[in-house]
Design a protein around this motif. Structure first.
Motif, short mmCIF file in Angstrom:
data_model
loop_
_atom_site.label_atom_id
_atom_site.label_comp_id
_atom_site.label_asym_id
_atom_site.label_seq_id
_atom_site.Cartn_x
_atom_site.Cartn_y
_atom_site.Cartn_z
N ARG A 166 22.67 22.76 20.78
CA ARG A 166 22.79 21.84 20.56
C ARG A 166 23.36 20.59 21.39
NH1 ARG A 166 29.43 21.02 17.85
NH2 ARG A 166 29.22 19.01 17.50
N ALA A 167 23.49 20.92 22.90
CA ALA A 167 23.98 20.40 23.73
C ALA A 167 21.96 19.96 24.01
CB ALA A 167 24.27 20.88 24.59
N ASP A 168 21.63 21.54 23.83
CA ASP A 168 20.00 20.62 24.58
C ASP A 168 19.98 18.91 24.18
OD1 ASP A 168 17.11 20.64 25.95
OD2 ASP A 168 16.88 21.36 24.24
N THR A 169 19.87 19.47 22.34
CA THR A 169 19.00 18.22 21.49
C THR A 169 20.11 16.95 21.70
OG1 THR A 169 19.06 19.92 19.67
CG2 THR A 169 18.77 17.78 18.77
N ALA A 170 21.14 17.01 22.41
CA ALA A 170 22.18 15.79 21.94
C ALA A 170 22.08 15.20 24.02
CB ALA A 170 23.25 16.00 22.45
N GLY A 171 20.98 16.26 24.63
CA GLY A 171 20.73 15.72 25.89
C GLY A 171 22.58 15.84 27.09
N LEU A 172 22.86 16.82 26.46
CA LEU A 172 24.00 17.20 27.75
C LEU A 172 24.50 18.11 28.33
CD1 LEU A 172 26.43 16.18 24.61
CD2 LEU A 172 25.62 14.13 26.18
N ASP A 173 24.51 18.25 29.64
CA ASP A 173 24.55 19.15 30.53
C ASP A 173 25.92 20.05 29.77
OD1 ASP A 173 22.59 18.21 32.19
OD2 ASP A 173 23.82 17.35 33.60
N VAL A 174 25.62 21.33 30.43
CA VAL A 174 26.70 21.99 29.94
C VAL A 174 27.16 22.90 31.26
CG1 VAL A 174 26.85 24.04 28.50
CG2 VAL A 174 25.46 22.40 27.72
N ALA A 175 28.59 23.45 31.01
CA ALA A 175 29.17 23.80 32.40
C ALA A 175 29.40 25.06 31.52
CB ALA A 175 30.51 23.20 32.85
N ARG A 176 28.54 26.41 31.95
CA ARG A 176 29.07 27.04 30.94
C ARG A 176 29.02 28.51 32.40
NH1 ARG A 176 30.97 31.78 28.32
NH2 ARG A 176 29.58 32.86 27.85
#
Length: 252
Positions: free
Chosen positions: A68-78
């Motif tokens: 979902r984040a990839d599709t929106a182009g959003l960085d993720v802090a895991r």
């Protein structure tokens, strides 16, 4: 877009790295393992960001968040507890991201064994006593140990042994290690190191079960066994000996 696997450290929010905290503070998506990472660690997430506790989620659900984040182009802090390279179930997440060509980066953190040593006030490698640290665990509900990594085999060197996720099996640990290390070998149980409810029991292989019993600890604890816990050696490291040639030491 990048997924950043961030080692949150052992629990104290001040023990996360500067890079890790900075990434949490700027990523619009933050996924954290709430059963092991205090909410205070991710409190610096940006206002309006998507912050998700993944403690009750399956791998598929977590990967869906990445997609979902990839599709929106959003960085993720895991955000994972300790360091992502140790007992974090991260390898399967890395594989899922590689399969989907989603870029990721790993940000190291303070591992639990280092925090436990700090709280015990000891060095785990003492000259001529122990120069090897063995990080391991015992078979449990999550996964079995390989046949070549039984407690007897991994402890054969008699180095400093650090067992993760093993508090419930303390009597078994004592039974199997006493013939190798001896009943007088120092042992400790450190639960939730650096958390407000941290609990520590110290003793020997002969006494640690009784010492730990009042704590009632069953989870989120390390068992450490080894003569280095005494912190005493007749030998001294050459590193600080005035006669030691450090090469970089100015010569007259």
């Amino acid at each position: 877009m990048t997924v950043y696997f961030i080692g949150a450290g052992p629990g104290d929010p001040d023990l996360i790295t500067v890079r890790g905290r900075d990434l949490i503070a700027r990523c619009p998506v933050c996924l954290y393992a709430g059963s092991l990472v205090p909410a205070a660690v991710v409190a610096c997430a940006p206002a309006g960001s998507r912050v998700v506790d993944t403690a009750g989620m399956s791998l598929e659900e977590i990967v869906s968040e990445f997609e979902r984040a990839d599709t929106a182009g959003l960085d993720v802090a895991r955000v994972h507890s300790g360091d992502p390279s140790i007992y974090g179930a991260t390898a399967e997440q890395f594989a899922a991201l590689r399969k989907r060509d989603i870029p990721f980066e790993i940000v190291p953190g303070v591992p639990a064994f280092a925090a436990a040593a700090a709280r015990l006030g000891v060095e785990l490698t003492v000259p001529e006593i122990a120069q090897t640290i063995i990080l391991s665990r015992l078979s449990g509900r999550a996964s079995r140990m390989p046949e070549t990594e039984t407690l007897e085999i991994i402890a054969a060197s008699r180095g400093t042994l650090v067992l993760h996720l093993a508090a419930r099996q303390l009597p078994r640990i004592v039974e199997e290690l006493t013939p190798l290390y001896g009943p007088d070998c120092p042992a400790a149980l450190v639960a939730r190191a650096t958390w407000p409810d941290e609990a520590i029991a110290r003793g020997t292989l002969g006494t640690i079960v009784a010492e730990a019993a009042p704590l009632g600890v069953e989870r989120t604890a390390l068992v450490i066994v080894g003569h280095a816990l005494n912190g005493v050696s007749s030998a001294k490291s050459a590193l600080y000996d005035e006669r030691y040639d450090r090469h970089l030491k100015p010569r007259e």
